[in-house]
Design a protein around this motif. Sequence first.
Motif, PDB file in Angstrom:
ATOM      1  N   THR A 101       0.695  -0.773  -2.124  1.00  0.00           N
ATOM      2  CA  THR A 101       1.625   0.350  -2.230  1.00  0.00           C
ATOM      3  C   THR A 101       2.919  -0.142  -2.867  1.00  0.00           C
ATOM      4  OG1 THR A 101       2.737   2.125  -1.030  1.00  0.00           O
ATOM      5  CG2 THR A 101       2.573   0.018   0.091  1.00  0.00           C
ATOM      6  N   GLN A 102       3.661   0.796  -3.429  1.00  0.00           N
ATOM      7  CA  GLN A 102       4.968   0.425  -3.988  1.00  0.00           C
ATOM      8  C   GLN A 102       6.095   0.973  -3.130  1.00  0.00           C
ATOM      9  OE1 GLN A 102       5.666   0.777  -8.107  1.00  0.00           O
ATOM     10  NE2 GLN A 102       4.215  -0.871  -8.505  1.00  0.00           N
ATOM     11  N   ASP A 103       5.967   2.240  -2.739  1.00  0.00           N
ATOM     12  CA  ASP A 103       7.068   2.877  -2.013  1.00  0.00           C
ATOM     13  C   ASP A 103       6.773   3.074  -0.533  1.00  0.00           C
ATOM     14  OD1 ASP A 103       8.799   3.450  -4.376  1.00  0.00           O
ATOM     15  OD2 ASP A 103       7.016   4.546  -4.975  1.00  0.00           O
ATOM     16  N   GLY A 104       5.596   2.652  -0.102  1.00  0.00           N
ATOM     17  CA  GLY A 104       5.233   2.816   1.310  1.00  0.00           C
ATOM     18  C   GLY A 104       3.908   3.524   1.447  1.00  0.00           C
ATOM     19  N   PRO A 105       3.140   3.200   2.478  1.00  0.00           N
ATOM     20  CA  PRO A 105       1.796   3.770   2.627  1.00  0.00           C
ATOM     21  C   PRO A 105       1.771   5.282   2.829  1.00  0.00           C
ATOM     22  CG  PRO A 105       2.415   2.493   4.561  1.00  0.00           C
ATOM     23  CD  PRO A 105       3.463   2.241   3.534  1.00  0.00           C
ATOM     24  N   ASP A 106       2.877   5.849   3.274  1.00  0.00           N
ATOM     25  CA  ASP A 106       2.901   7.307   3.429  1.00  0.00           C
ATOM     26  C   ASP A 106       3.074   8.008   2.083  1.00  0.00           C
ATOM     27  OD1 ASP A 106       2.561   7.136   6.113  1.00  0.00           O
ATOM     28  OD2 ASP A 106       4.691   7.307   6.607  1.00  0.00           O
ATOM     29  N   LEU A 107       3.490   7.254   1.080  1.00  0.00           N
ATOM     30  CA  LEU A 107       3.815   7.876  -0.210  1.00  0.00           C
ATOM     31  C   LEU A 107       2.759   7.644  -1.280  1.00  0.00           C
ATOM     32  CD1 LEU A 107       7.640   7.099  -0.195  1.00  0.00           C
ATOM     33  CD2 LEU A 107       6.456   9.183   0.497  1.00  0.00           C
ATOM     34  N   GLN A 108       2.266   6.411  -1.394  1.00  0.00           N
ATOM     35  CA  GLN A 108       1.146   6.182  -2.296  1.00  0.00           C
ATOM     36  C   GLN A 108       0.415   4.908  -1.894  1.00  0.00           C
ATOM     37  OE1 GLN A 108       3.844   3.987  -3.228  1.00  0.00           O
ATOM     38  NE2 GLN A 108       4.146   4.843  -5.266  1.00  0.00           N
ATOM     39  N   ASN A 109      -0.862   4.895  -2.213  1.00  0.00           N
ATOM     40  CA  ASN A 109      -1.710   3.741  -1.891  1.00  0.00           C
ATOM     41  C   ASN A 109      -2.719   3.524  -3.003  1.00  0.00           C
ATOM     42  OD1 ASN A 109      -1.113   2.717   0.879  1.00  0.00           O
ATOM     43  ND2 ASN A 109      -1.488   4.844   1.412  1.00  0.00           N
ATOM     44  N   MET A 110      -2.975   2.276  -3.298  1.00  0.00           N
ATOM     45  CA  MET A 110      -4.076   1.902  -4.173  1.00  0.00           C
ATOM     46  C   MET A 110      -5.029   1.103  -3.288  1.00  0.00           C
ATOM     47  SD  MET A 110      -4.174   0.799  -7.919  1.00  0.00           S
ATOM     48  CE  MET A 110      -5.785   1.004  -8.635  1.00  0.00           C
ATOM     49  N   ILE A 111      -6.280   1.526  -3.237  1.00  0.00           N
ATOM     50  CA  ILE A 111      -7.187   0.961  -2.236  1.00  0.00           C
ATOM     51  C   ILE A 111      -8.460   0.437  -2.904  1.00  0.00           C
ATOM     52  CG2 ILE A 111      -8.519   1.496  -0.163  1.00  0.00           C
ATOM     53  CD1 ILE A 111      -6.383   3.596   0.505  1.00  0.00           C
ATOM     54  N   PHE A 112      -8.885  -0.732  -2.458  1.00  0.00           N
ATOM     55  CA  PHE A 112     -10.073  -1.376  -3.022  1.00  0.00           C
ATOM     56  C   PHE A 112     -11.116  -1.572  -1.919  1.00  0.00           C
ATOM     57  CE2 PHE A 112      -7.910  -2.743  -6.935  1.00  0.00           C
ATOM     58  CZ  PHE A 112      -6.583  -2.674  -6.545  1.00  0.00           C
TER      59      PHE A 112
END
Lengths: 388, 203
Positions: free
Chosen positions: B54-65
């Motif tokens: 995440t860049q701004d926090g998990p509540d705002l955006q996530n990239m998941i693998f």
Amino acid sequence: MISRRAFNAGLCTCLSGALTACVTHQTGPTTGMADVPVGYRPNPASDEAGLWMALDKVEKVVKVAQARIRDKAINELISGMMCRLTGDHCGDIRSYVMRVPLFNANCAPNGAVQVYSGLLLRSSSESQVAAILGHEFGHFLKRHSLQRMRDARDRGDFMAFFSLASGVSLNNLAMMLAKLGQMHFTRDHEREADSVGLQLMADAGYDPFAAAEMWKRLIAEREAGDVEENFDVFTSTHPAPSERIETLTRLAEQRGRPKNPAPDRLAEALAPIRGILLADEINLGHFKQTKKLLDLLLADGRNPGEILHYKGELHRRRGTGGDEAIALGFYHEACESVGAPPESFRQVGLMRWRRGEKQQAREYFHRYLTVKPDAGDREMIKSYLMGA
Amino acid sequence: MKRLLSLLLVLVATACTPYHLVPAGKVEFSGKDAVTETPVAWNGRNHDAVFTWTQDGPDLQNMIFHLAIADGQTLATSLDMESKLNPLMVLAGKVPDEISFRFQRTMTEPEIADLFAASMGKVTGTPVATTNLRPSTLGGQPGFRFDYSFTGKDEVKRQGIAVGAVVDAKLYLVHYYGTELFHFAKTRDSAEQVIAAFKLKKG
């Protein structure tokens, strides 16, 4: 004077009771308070006004919640039913249908009614829904939430006084005794709401025997899932289900069947959204309970193709042993039955594709895209067709 | 004393979910035989058999693998209900009526998208909708791509993209989501570049 913290604790207890306690919460006998009059608003200086204010805030959230189902037909049905059940109180009640796959409903003291989609899905008739809505309105009419709040506050006050007077700090036993008293209190409320609800539904022309039938369906589902009721005469917030069924049946016998056929518009109103609600149930992952629920709905006979499709989905999702073959059987059966969703054709196609039966797969993919040309996975399905 | 206890609780909670810097450049996923490149730095967390950035926090955006999910596995270990069962309770026949949604090596693409939606729905606690499923590639391997959306319990709408492929009977699924209002668009280009640069060492 009670402290702000103590009051807030009592309020929280009450809110929790008001919003979650319902079909699955129980209460007891009459409490001596007058019924809520038509058009009632509490005195602004009262503790009841504080309760209403908090619940008005909750209602504002519910009103705009994404989980709120805005389908016109089902909302009109529920609002109409509430008016039919509550008579002159119709103007005091506001109904919200919520997409929550749980058997529940509640009627807050400020008149906000929440009906969960899991309740609607499980009901086989409008009268069964009326039994629950009548029960919830019984809580409203008898001001059970207010009584629970005051009861919790009084118990807290007593324990604080005891602690100060005796110099002994409250121990777990005292807390437990207070809790036991509270549970008994809520069971009495539930019994009263059951009784009031049944009279209201009978007065409104619904079949009072539907109340016990609703509970029998619910118990059958829970037993299928090996869900233990965990009823304990001391600590349960609800009367035992067997007691409820017995009492409701006895009360229904006293009232008798309605002279005219009870209205039953539930299936028609629910039809446009039932597929979504069935998918929500599958997503819970409660295989045995959902299987029983689907069997009950299939026996009801409405749009069997839709139910057969979700029986297929249930087995496909589990994906163990012979589930693949069982699922394929249900999908095929769904495709030949009334009410099958387009996805039944897709699933037959996918399973045939997996087996290398490309020609049959192609046939079902074509049927899928014919019925649902704007399918969200059409490009993927088209790629199968091109490769077949 | 209460403050000290609160501080300890915060420290324990933080220790359980550590984030670390994922610097811009080449990134190797340890134990998964996969690499990618990112144009920007992220906050990374390896937890639950899932790599989350995440860049701004998990509540705002996530990239998941979700990498190398084998036949019979769930997309995250926390979704494996059976693994949490008490063996003694199982012996006593007290098994909860709860099944896990598992990847199967023979799944078709629509079924994988369905598995994803059901699994994400369990994680978010709200329904997840997928759409626009179409053929694509991941790491040069033939695969699929779809869009998805959900509204969290915080009533915030989120949208996402997912790209996946089944390679050597294992599922590789990379997805990215953010708030519909701002954060999805804010970091989407970076996420797309990470997806485009994703490679399997074997591939």
